[in-house]
Design an enzyme around this catalytic site. Structure first.
Site, PDB file in Angstrom:
ATOM      1  N   THR A  13      -4.807   5.772   5.412  1.00 56.68           N
ATOM      2  CA  THR A  13      -5.473   5.065   6.513  1.00 56.68           C
ATOM      3  C   THR A  13      -4.531   4.880   7.691  1.00 56.68           C
ATOM      4  O   THR A  13      -4.962   4.853   8.838  1.00 56.68           O
ATOM      5  CB  THR A  13      -5.976   3.696   5.999  1.00 56.68           C
ATOM      6  OG1 THR A  13      -6.992   3.954   5.034  1.00 56.68           O
ATOM      7  CG2 THR A  13      -6.543   2.838   7.092  1.00 56.68           C
ATOM      8  N   THR A  96      -3.063   3.370   0.926  1.00 54.87           N
ATOM      9  CA  THR A  96      -2.859   2.188   0.090  1.00 54.87           C
ATOM     10  C   THR A  96      -3.403   2.380  -1.336  1.00 54.87           C
ATOM     11  O   THR A  96      -2.944   1.716  -2.260  1.00 54.87           O
ATOM     12  CB  THR A  96      -3.568   0.951   0.689  1.00 54.87           C
ATOM     13  OG1 THR A  96      -4.974   1.208   0.775  1.00 54.87           O
ATOM     14  CG2 THR A  96      -3.007   0.584   2.045  1.00 54.87           C
TER      15      THR A  96
HETATM   16  C1  SIN Z   1      -5.892   6.091   1.251  1.00 52.55           C
HETATM   17  O1  SIN Z   1      -5.452   5.476   0.266  1.00 52.55           O
HETATM   18  O2  SIN Z   1      -5.419   7.181   1.618  1.00 52.55           O
HETATM   19  C2  SIN Z   1      -7.049   5.554   2.010  1.00 52.55           C
HETATM   20  C3  SIN Z   1      -7.122   4.079   1.986  1.00 52.55           C
HETATM   21  C4  SIN Z   1      -5.951   3.396   2.625  1.00 52.55           C
HETATM   22  O3  SIN Z   1      -4.933   3.969   2.996  1.00 52.55           O
HETATM   23  O4  SIN Z   1      -6.076   2.157   2.783  1.00 52.55           O
END
Ligand code: SIN
Length: 334
Positions: A13, A96
């Protein structure tokens, strides 16, 4: 010699984009390259404190799709860069969703002597296009932590909190501070430091926690697997298939039996991590299916679906981290 901080981009993200700057949730992860991301980080030059920044796009993916080959390339890149005398530290941008798995994997496979220099993973809960994006601050904080003289080992930084790879878990679906390492008051390790303004404030837990437990891990770890991942040029590694099964009220053995039924000699089921209820308890039906799996060569490890406490006398690890441990133990060259 000018010290360098190497930033490895993997997507997430933090590199995501949405159609409008007010959209914090409807976005596509892993769209913006690491060089562009670094151009929009306020305070980055101050955080670098005269060090040079070098960036590399190692991958560009939504971390729900993180795979072991990318994790292996990441480990090899970390080992390569950490061995250079001019490299002070590595920062990794990551989604995340599986950050804790990659962090734990790196913690287990980067040779301990190289972990005298820190590897700091960071992330964001809002896309880069958001008017309230959290990525730039997290990235600045990660660079600050990476350059701090006390930092070492594999760490993660989000919303001002610094976590150890061993304890960090994503615990919230949308809060900016989505990660936890537990609560010291409840006997859990808690965060190892906090970033306050331009300072990194280390907690007393940092010394004892990272020094003792990391060393014990290393002694118990599968050295052959570590060598295979980071020190050899074996192009193809047979990653053992290890699945996670959850215990819950009325859990049956159907999922375990389905896994056994679809396993083949080319794609064997090598292990099962059970996310047991409470202190690793498993329903009678699920237990009898697990008892059928073990004589077929499937290694069974019990973790807990509870966030904290682990399974007494067995493992303090969450199910996803116990899965990585088991894969490393079972890993072999193709
Ligand atoms: C991901 O994990 O690549 C998408 C979600 C995020 O980074 O919060």
């Amino acid at each position: 010699m000018t010290e360098k901080i190497v930033v490895l981009g993997t997507g997430g993200t933090i590199a995501g984009t949405a159609a409008s700057s007010s959209d914090h949730t409807g976005y596509t992860a892993a769209q913006i390259g690491i060089t562009s991301l670094l151009q929009s980080v306020p305070g980055l030059q101050e955080a670098l404190q005269g060090r040079e920044l070098v960036s590399e796009q190692l991958a560009q993916l939504d971390s729900k799709d993180m795979d072991f080959d990318t994790m292996r390339r990441l480990a090899q890149s970390c080992v390569h860069h950490l061995a250079q005398p001019e490299v002070r530290a590595i920062v990794i941008t990551h989604g995340t969703d599986t950050l804790e798995e990659t962090a734990y994997f790196l913690h287990r496979v980067i040779p301990i002597e190289l972990q005298a220099k820190p590897v700091v993973l960071t992330c964001a809960m809002r896309p880069a296009t958001s008017s309230e994006a959290d990525g730039p601050r997290n990235l600045r904080d990660a660079v600050l932590v990476a350059g701090d003289s006390h930092a070492r080992g594999v760490l993660s930084v989000c919303a001002g909190d610094v976590h150890s790879a061993k304890t960090v878990q994503k615990v919230h679906t949308y809060a900016l501070n989505a990660f936890s390492s537990g609560d010291v008051a409840l006997g859990e390790p808690g965060v190892v430091a906090q970033v306050v303004g331009d300072q990194v404030l280390w907690k007393p837990v940092f010394q004892s926690f990272l020094d003792e437990k990391r060393h014990i891990d290393r002694i118990e770890s599968a050295q052959a697997a570590i060598d295979l991942i980071v020190n050899t040029s074996v192009a193809k590694i047979a990653w053992p298939r290890v699945e996670i099964v959850l215990n819950h009220a009325q859990a049956t053995g159907s999922i375990v039996r389905a896994l056994l039924a679809e396993a083949t000699s080319q794609d064997p089921l090598c292990g099962i991590v059970v996310a047991g209820t409470g202190n690793g308890t498993v329903s009678e039906s699920l237990q009898s299916a697990l008892n059928e799996a073990q004589p077929k060569g499937v290694e069974v490890i019990v973790a807990s679906r509870c966030a904290w406490g682990g399974v007494h006398d067995v493992s303090a690890l969450s199910a996803v981290k116990a899965r990585i441990d088991l894969m490393l133990k079972l890993l072999r060259a193709a």
